[in-house]
Design a protein around this motif. Structure first.
Motif, short mmCIF file in Angstrom:
data_model
loop_
_atom_site.label_atom_id
_atom_site.label_comp_id
_atom_site.label_asym_id
_atom_site.label_seq_id
_atom_site.Cartn_x
_atom_site.Cartn_y
_atom_site.Cartn_z
N TRP A 153 45.36 -16.99 25.71
CA TRP A 153 45.38 -15.54 25.87
C TRP A 153 46.71 -15.08 26.47
CZ3 TRP A 153 42.69 -11.63 24.01
CH2 TRP A 153 41.45 -11.91 23.43
N ALA A 154 47.27 -15.85 27.38
CA ALA A 154 48.58 -15.52 27.94
C ALA A 154 49.64 -15.50 26.86
CB ALA A 154 48.95 -16.51 29.05
N ALA A 155 49.59 -16.47 25.95
CA ALA A 155 50.55 -16.51 24.84
C ALA A 155 50.37 -15.31 23.92
CB ALA A 155 50.39 -17.81 24.06
N ARG A 156 49.12 -14.92 23.66
CA ARG A 156 48.86 -13.73 22.83
C ARG A 156 49.46 -12.49 23.47
NH1 ARG A 156 43.13 -15.86 22.59
NH2 ARG A 156 43.03 -16.93 20.60
N MET A 157 49.24 -12.34 24.77
CA MET A 157 49.74 -11.15 25.46
C MET A 157 51.26 -11.13 25.51
SD MET A 157 47.16 -9.39 26.13
CE MET A 157 45.41 -9.53 26.24
N SER A 158 51.87 -12.30 25.75
CA SER A 158 53.34 -12.38 25.77
C SER A 158 53.91 -12.01 24.41
CB SER A 158 53.79 -13.79 26.15
OG SER A 158 53.43 -14.09 27.46
N ALA A 159 53.31 -12.56 23.35
CA ALA A 159 53.79 -12.26 22.00
C ALA A 159 53.63 -10.77 21.68
CB ALA A 159 53.02 -13.10 20.98
N SER A 160 52.51 -10.18 22.10
CA SER A 160 52.29 -8.75 21.87
C SER A 160 53.35 -7.91 22.57
CB SER A 160 50.90 -8.33 22.35
OG SER A 160 49.90 -9.03 21.67
N GLY A 161 53.64 -8.26 23.82
CA GLY A 161 54.67 -7.54 24.56
C GLY A 161 56.03 -7.64 23.92
N HIS A 162 56.38 -8.84 23.42
CA HIS A 162 57.66 -9.01 22.75
C HIS A 162 57.72 -8.20 21.46
CE1 HIS A 162 60.71 -11.46 24.49
NE2 HIS A 162 59.87 -12.43 24.81
N VAL A 163 56.67 -8.23 20.68
CA VAL A 163 56.66 -7.48 19.42
C VAL A 163 56.80 -5.98 19.71
CG1 VAL A 163 55.19 -6.78 17.47
CG2 VAL A 163 55.38 -9.19 18.09
N ILE A 164 56.06 -5.47 20.69
CA ILE A 164 56.15 -4.05 21.04
C ILE A 164 57.56 -3.71 21.50
CG2 ILE A 164 55.35 -2.27 22.65
CD1 ILE A 164 52.60 -3.78 22.61
N GLY A 165 58.14 -4.58 22.35
CA GLY A 165 59.50 -4.34 22.85
C GLY A 165 60.54 -4.31 21.75
N PHE A 166 60.46 -5.26 20.84
CA PHE A 166 61.44 -5.29 19.76
C PHE A 166 61.21 -4.16 18.75
CE2 PHE A 166 62.19 -9.72 21.19
CZ PHE A 166 63.53 -9.55 21.48
N LEU A 167 59.96 -3.75 18.55
CA LEU A 167 59.71 -2.59 17.69
C LEU A 167 60.29 -1.32 18.30
CD1 LEU A 167 56.06 -3.21 16.41
CD2 LEU A 167 58.19 -3.31 15.09
N ILE A 168 60.12 -1.17 19.60
CA ILE A 168 60.72 -0.01 20.28
C ILE A 168 62.24 -0.07 20.14
CG2 ILE A 168 61.12 1.06 22.54
CD1 ILE A 168 58.22 0.28 23.26
N GLY A 169 62.78 -1.30 20.20
CA GLY A 169 64.22 -1.48 20.07
C GLY A 169 64.77 -1.08 18.72
N THR A 170 63.93 -1.02 17.70
CA THR A 170 64.40 -0.61 16.37
C THR A 170 64.40 0.91 16.20
OG1 THR A 170 62.20 -0.71 15.37
CG2 THR A 170 63.52 -2.74 15.35
N LEU A 171 63.76 1.61 17.13
CA LEU A 171 63.65 3.06 17.00
C LEU A 171 64.94 3.74 17.47
CD1 LEU A 171 60.08 3.56 18.48
CD2 LEU A 171 60.73 3.52 16.06
N PRO A 172 65.35 4.81 16.83
CA PRO A 172 66.52 5.58 17.29
C PRO A 172 66.09 6.50 18.47
CG PRO A 172 65.65 6.57 15.30
CD PRO A 172 64.82 5.34 15.57
N LEU A 173 65.96 5.89 19.64
CA LEU A 173 65.41 6.63 20.78
C LEU A 173 66.27 7.82 21.20
CD1 LEU A 173 63.99 3.76 23.04
CD2 LEU A 173 62.78 5.25 21.45
N VAL A 174 67.58 7.74 20.98
CA VAL A 174 68.45 8.87 21.34
C VAL A 174 68.11 10.09 20.48
CG1 VAL A 174 70.84 9.67 21.41
CG2 VAL A 174 70.27 7.34 22.13
N ASP A 175 67.74 9.85 19.21
CA ASP A 175 67.35 10.97 18.34
C ASP A 175 65.94 11.46 18.67
OD1 ASP A 175 69.78 10.68 17.04
OD2 ASP A 175 68.94 9.34 15.50
N ILE A 176 65.05 10.51 18.99
CA ILE A 176 63.66 10.87 19.29
C ILE A 176 63.56 11.55 20.64
CG2 ILE A 176 61.36 9.91 19.72
CD1 ILE A 176 62.11 7.65 17.75
N LEU A 177 64.26 11.01 21.65
CA LEU A 177 64.23 11.55 23.00
C LEU A 177 65.67 11.92 23.42
CD1 LEU A 177 61.98 8.75 24.49
CD2 LEU A 177 61.23 11.03 23.88
N PRO A 178 66.19 13.04 22.96
CA PRO A 178 67.58 13.39 23.29
C PRO A 178 67.76 13.58 24.80
CG PRO A 178 66.47 15.23 22.20
CD PRO A 178 65.52 14.07 22.21
N PRO A 179 68.95 13.24 25.30
CA PRO A 179 69.19 13.39 26.75
C PRO A 179 69.03 14.84 27.19
CG PRO A 179 71.16 12.56 25.61
CD PRO A 179 70.09 12.76 24.59
N GLY A 180 68.46 14.99 28.42
CA GLY A 180 68.14 16.23 29.07
C GLY A 180 68.90 17.39 28.68
#
Length: 195
Positions: free
Chosen positions: A168-195
């Motif tokens: 279960w620890a391995a499943r959770m670690s893998a899920s966190g990595h997948v979520i993190g890298f998916l977020i890393g592919t998003l153009p966050l500056v366009d989605i959340l422009p600076p203040g």
């Protein structure tokens, strides 16, 4: 022969809340999602961030020794300290909470390094040094939490369930990595422009 005074002493009965085994395993290992999410976001965004601050590529690559170095140094030391901890909150939880607090502070400092350093000075080198120190502190804090998250599985589960807990620890670690890298592919500056 009587046990030595430095030996760990068990008090109370370890237990996990939850109505079923999968629920208990999820609750026991869920913190690893956040841990690996943080690692993933750091790996995705910190190199471009450091380069945007004006750090050279060769120097940036030297910063990444922080992860393996912190794992090599921190995890055995924290494990030994936590084994001797006699807190009423448990052996691992105080270290998990402290490591999580430092992780949050480092993420805030890293995210707003220019603005925070800009209060004191306009020096570009101070901004870079602060960002690098934040990454090192972040890696060390994450390793504090990681050592305890993995050790608590062994502390709480009987030997017959430790293999399941590790899975279960391995499943959770893998899920966190997948979520993190998916977020890393998003153009966050366009989605959340600076203040």
């Amino acid at each position: 022969m009587p046990p030595s005074r430095s030996a760990a002493e068990w008090r109370g009965q370890p237990s996990i809340r939850g109505s079923s085994e999968p629920a208990r395993m999820i609750l026991l290992t869920f913190s690893l999602i956040g841990l690996q999410l943080t690692w993933g976001l750091e790996q995705t965004y910190c190199t471009p961030y450091l380069l945007s601050l004006g750090m050279s590529k060769s120097t940036t690559s030297a910063v990444w020794i922080a992860g393996p170095l912190s794992g090599l140094l921190v995890q055995p030391i924290v494990g030994a300290l936590a084994d001797r901890c006699t807190s009423r909150f448990g052996r691992r939880r105080p270290f998990m909470v402290a490591g999580s607090a430092v992780t949050a502070l480092c993420l805030i400092l890293l995210g707003w390094t220019k603005e925070i350093v800009g209060i004191v000075t306009d020096s570009k080198s101070v901004v870079i040094v602060t960002a690098v120190l934040s990454i090192y502190a972040l890696d060390f804090a994450i390793n504090v939490v990681q050592a305890c998250c993995r050790s608590i599985i062994v502390d709480v589960l009987p030997t017959s369930q430790q293999q399941t807990g590790s899975a279960w620890a391995a499943r959770m670690s893998a899920s966190g990595h997948v979520i993190g890298f998916l977020i890393g592919t998003l153009p966050l500056v366009d989605i959340l422009p600076p203040g």
